[in-house]
Design an enzyme around this catalytic site. Structure first.
Site, PDB file in Angstrom:
ATOM      1  N   ASP A  78      -2.966   1.136 -12.189  1.00  0.00           N
ATOM      2  CA  ASP A  78      -2.484   0.359 -13.326  1.00  0.00           C
ATOM      3  C   ASP A  78      -3.571  -0.636 -13.717  1.00  0.00           C
ATOM      4  OD1 ASP A  78      -0.468  -0.914 -15.097  1.00  0.00           O
ATOM      5  OD2 ASP A  78       0.968   0.034 -13.746  1.00  0.00           O
TER       6      ASP A  78
ATOM      7  N   ASP B 285      -1.642  -1.223 -18.988  1.00  0.00           N
ATOM      8  CA  ASP B 285      -0.521  -2.103 -19.284  1.00  0.00           C
ATOM      9  C   ASP B 285      -0.678  -2.783 -20.653  1.00  0.00           C
ATOM     10  OD1 ASP B 285       1.858  -3.438 -18.088  1.00  0.00           O
ATOM     11  OD2 ASP B 285       0.657  -5.238 -18.421  1.00  0.00           O
TER      12      ASP B 285
ATOM     13  N   GLU C  99       0.058   1.935 -22.474  1.00  0.00           N
ATOM     14  CA  GLU C  99       1.434   1.564 -22.775  1.00  0.00           C
ATOM     15  C   GLU C  99       1.448   1.103 -24.232  1.00  0.00           C
ATOM     16  OE1 GLU C  99       5.048  -1.231 -21.074  1.00  0.00           O
ATOM     17  OE2 GLU C  99       3.007  -1.956 -20.972  1.00  0.00           O
TER      18      GLU C  99
ATOM     19  N   HIS D 274       9.358   1.931 -14.247  1.00  0.00           N
ATOM     20  CA  HIS D 274       9.759   0.711 -13.525  1.00  0.00           C
ATOM     21  C   HIS D 274      10.333  -0.356 -14.446  1.00  0.00           C
ATOM     22  CE1 HIS D 274       5.935  -0.032 -15.295  1.00  0.00           C
ATOM     23  NE2 HIS D 274       6.081  -1.328 -15.081  1.00  0.00           N
ATOM     24  N   ASP D 275      10.314  -0.125 -15.768  1.00  0.00           N
ATOM     25  CA  ASP D 275      10.869  -1.103 -16.715  1.00  0.00           C
ATOM     26  C   ASP D 275      12.183  -0.618 -17.320  1.00  0.00           C
ATOM     27  OD1 ASP D 275       8.658  -2.812 -16.479  1.00  0.00           O
ATOM     28  OD2 ASP D 275       7.575  -1.776 -18.083  1.00  0.00           O
TER      29      ASP D 275
HETATM   30  C1  GLC Z   1       4.330  -3.967 -18.994  1.00  0.00           C
HETATM   31  C2  GLC Z   1       4.778  -3.587 -17.599  1.00  0.00           C
HETATM   32  C3  GLC Z   1       5.833  -4.556 -17.170  1.00  0.00           C
HETATM   33  C4  GLC Z   1       5.242  -5.944 -17.152  1.00  0.00           C
HETATM   34  C5  GLC Z   1       4.595  -6.294 -18.481  1.00  0.00           C
HETATM   35  C6  GLC Z   1       3.689  -7.478 -18.361  1.00  0.00           C
HETATM   36  O1  GLC Z   1       5.320  -3.815 -19.936  1.00  0.00           O
HETATM   37  O2  GLC Z   1       5.178  -2.258 -17.565  1.00  0.00           O
HETATM   38  O3  GLC Z   1       6.391  -4.217 -15.920  1.00  0.00           O
HETATM   39  O4  GLC Z   1       6.241  -6.878 -16.857  1.00  0.00           O
HETATM   40  O5  GLC Z   1       3.805  -5.262 -18.992  1.00  0.00           O
HETATM   41  O6  GLC Z   1       2.542  -7.158 -17.630  1.00  0.00           O
END
Ligand code: GLC
Ligand code: CA
Length: 543
Positions: free
Chosen positions: A99, A195, A250, A324-325
């Site tokens: 990540d 991310d 992402e 995970h979100d």
């Molecule tokens: C992304 C991650 C999440 C995190 C956020 C801030 O959305 O997937 O888990 O809280 O970024 O880094």
């Protein structure tokens, strides 16, 4: 046909290190725990793992607040443990994706400690400092600006106040990030999941956003910002092009048009983007007043059609239902009211999303049909987002019961409960009580039980993964959505030359007439009738 690539043909298994396996009995998953269980991933048929952040971090946001990019988090072990993980994965033919969190660091990162110490230091401009703040709200609640005494200025934090945003306008910041990426590349990792990468370029005028409550919405000025493509092209030139990597960004707020720009190979940016449109469909959230919108299959299918057709032949899709979100897909879209329907619907959902065009991702536990967790009160939640949502919900006058109901529906903690290896104490995850509670169903939904049952969700996923791997048509073939307006059936075709597959999923508990000719190559029922039963899913090779 699309150009062949290993990252198009592979299947990714996502591991949340904190919750996968605890090797030293402290109740927290770790790298050695992952290394010890790589055979499980191999047997599942996945050939790529994506690890959520395992870098040094004070854990304000479970590792998404990094205080050193080249050290391992104490909870998770040491760099030697990481090297051992990587080398064992490679020896099993499994690639490893890390990540990359570079929109922000932790406020405990030495870059920030220096930057915040004065207005005049060699990192003074590494973060986003302003004497006056605008009205932007932070993703985890409150203002996106935090006052700093020493500098007499505010710094921007799109997430928690312990996650200050880096200033990507500064070339020294960009070079430091690229150097760090090459450090991991030279170690031999196989790519990065990036991310919130679509947020790194901010509109430098910092205009106020439209208010959705107390604060303004920053997303029009931070998502897919003015210099984003320039930065990614530079990153590609400086780092990505030197390796044979999988890169996935992402893509909060990325539309099809944006995603084509990110993923068209000729533009040399990224391989693929996690889009959110299908995940956000009918999802309750603070922004829309926590309304639970009804689910309508035609609307949902339309989103897939748009993305499949929109990227076809140019970009490349990601296929995912969980991470995970997000909450657990079988609880969100399936039917968990009886064990039989739970099992059928978990398999049906697998078939539905897995055989479209794109790289499929499986979030740990999804392959077992893990459900959402029956959290009993607020003390059982761990996620910073859940704790903030709770405060907001209470502030808006919701009763504890109502607030708890909404949190159970949306909380990211649903995906973060310990991975159930068996039905014993702590699910075989740890000898110690785990950092977050177990899911209530782990006595039945666990690896050991599902290994024994030939018709388990786990064994079904194994067949599905193997089926995709064997067929160029299922990987590279054209996608056509059929029966677009049908309210219960999700049906599509994949075609290449003379070869045709038809993927048929009954996304409901109703019986539906549906006939088709051909050979059934996968089904979640043991026989084939001229109609579809509750949550029946089959893959047919057409003749
Ligand atoms: C992304 C991650 C999440 C995190 C956020 C801030 O959305 O997937 O888990 O809280 O970024 O880094
Ligand atoms: Ca541990």
């Amino acid at each position: 046909m699309n150009e062949r690539k290993w990252w198009k043909e592979g299947c990714v298994y996502q591991i949340y290190p904190r919750s996968f396996a605890d090797s030293n009995g402290d109740g927290i998953g770790d790298l050695k725990g992952i290394t010890d269980h790589l055979e499980y991933v191999k047997k599942l048929g996945c050939d790529i793992i994506w690890l959520n952040p395992c870098y040094k971090s004070p854990n304000d946001d479970n590792g998404y607040d990094i205080s050193s990019y080249t050290e391992i988090m104490d909870d998770f072990g040491t760099m030697e443990d990481f090297d051992a993980l990587l080398s064992k994965a490679h020896s099993l033919g499994i690639k490893v994706i890390m990540d990359l969190v570079v929109n922000h660091t932790s406020d405990e990162h030495e870059w920030f400690i220096t930057s915040s110490s004065s207005r005049d230091n060699d990192k003074a401009d590494w973060y986003i400092w302003r004497e006056k703040k605008n009205n932007w709200g932070a993703c985890f609640g409150g203002s996106a600006w935090e006052w700093n005494e020493k500098r007499g200025e505010y710094y921007l934090h799109s997430f928690s106040r312990k996650q200050p945003d880096l200033n990507w306008e500064n070339v020294d910041v960009r070079n430091a990030v690229y150097e760090m990426m090459r450090y991991w590349g030279d170690k031999g990792i196989d790519g990065f999941r990036m991310d919130v990468i679509t947020m790194i370029s901010k509109d430098q005028n910092f205009p106020d956003g439209v208010k959705t409550g107390e604060y303004g919405d920053s997303s029009p000025y931070t998502n897919n910002g003015p210099r984003i493509h320039e930065f990614l092209k530079e990153m590609n030139r400086e780092v990505i092009s030197r390796y044979d990597w999988l890169t996935v960004g992402e893509g909060a707020g990325a539309r099809v048009e944006d995603t084509l720009l990110y993923t068209d190979p000729e533009r040399k940016e990224l391989n693929m983007i996690f889009s959110f449109e299908h995940m956000n469909y009918n999802k309750p959230s603070g922004e829309n007043g926590w309304i639970e919108a009804p689910f309508s299959l035609p609307g949902y299918k339309k989103i897939y059609k748009k993305w499949q057709e929109g990227l076809s032949g140019r970009g490349w899709n990601t296929l995912y239902l969980e991470n995970h979100d997000q909450t657990r897909s079988v609880s969100r879209y399936g039917d968990t009211s009886t064990p039989e329907l739970w099992k059928k619907s978990a398999k049906a959902l697998a078939v539905m999303y897995f055989l479209m065009e794109g790289t499929p991702y499986i979030y740990m536990g999804q392959e077992l049909g893990v459900t959402n967790t029956d959290f009993q009160d607020i003390t059982e939640f761990r996620d910073i987002a859940a704790l903030n949502d709770w405060k907001e919900l209470k502030k808006s006058g919701r009763s504890d019961e109502e607030a708890l109901h909404l949190l159970r529906l949306v909380s990211r903690d649903n995906s973060r409960t310990p991975f159930p290896w068996n039905g014993g104490e702590n699910g075989g995850f740890s000898t110690h009580s785990p950092w977050i509670r177990m899911n209530q169903d782990y006595g039945l939904i666990n690896v050991e039980e599902e290994e024994k049952d030939p018709s388990s969700v786990l064994n079904f996923y194994r067949k599905l993964i193997a089926l995709r791997k064997e067929s160029d048509t299922l990987i590279y073939g054209d996608f056509t959505l059929l029966e677009e307006d049908d309210e219960d059936l999700f049906i599509y075709q994949r075609t290449m030359g003379d070869e045709k597959y038809r993927i048929i999923v009954n996304m409901s508990g109703k019986e539906r007439e549906y006939q088709c000719k051909g050979k059934v190559v996968l089904s979640n029922y043991s026989d084939c009738l001229p109609y579809l039963r509750a949550w029946e899913a089959k893959v047919i090779k057409e003749e």
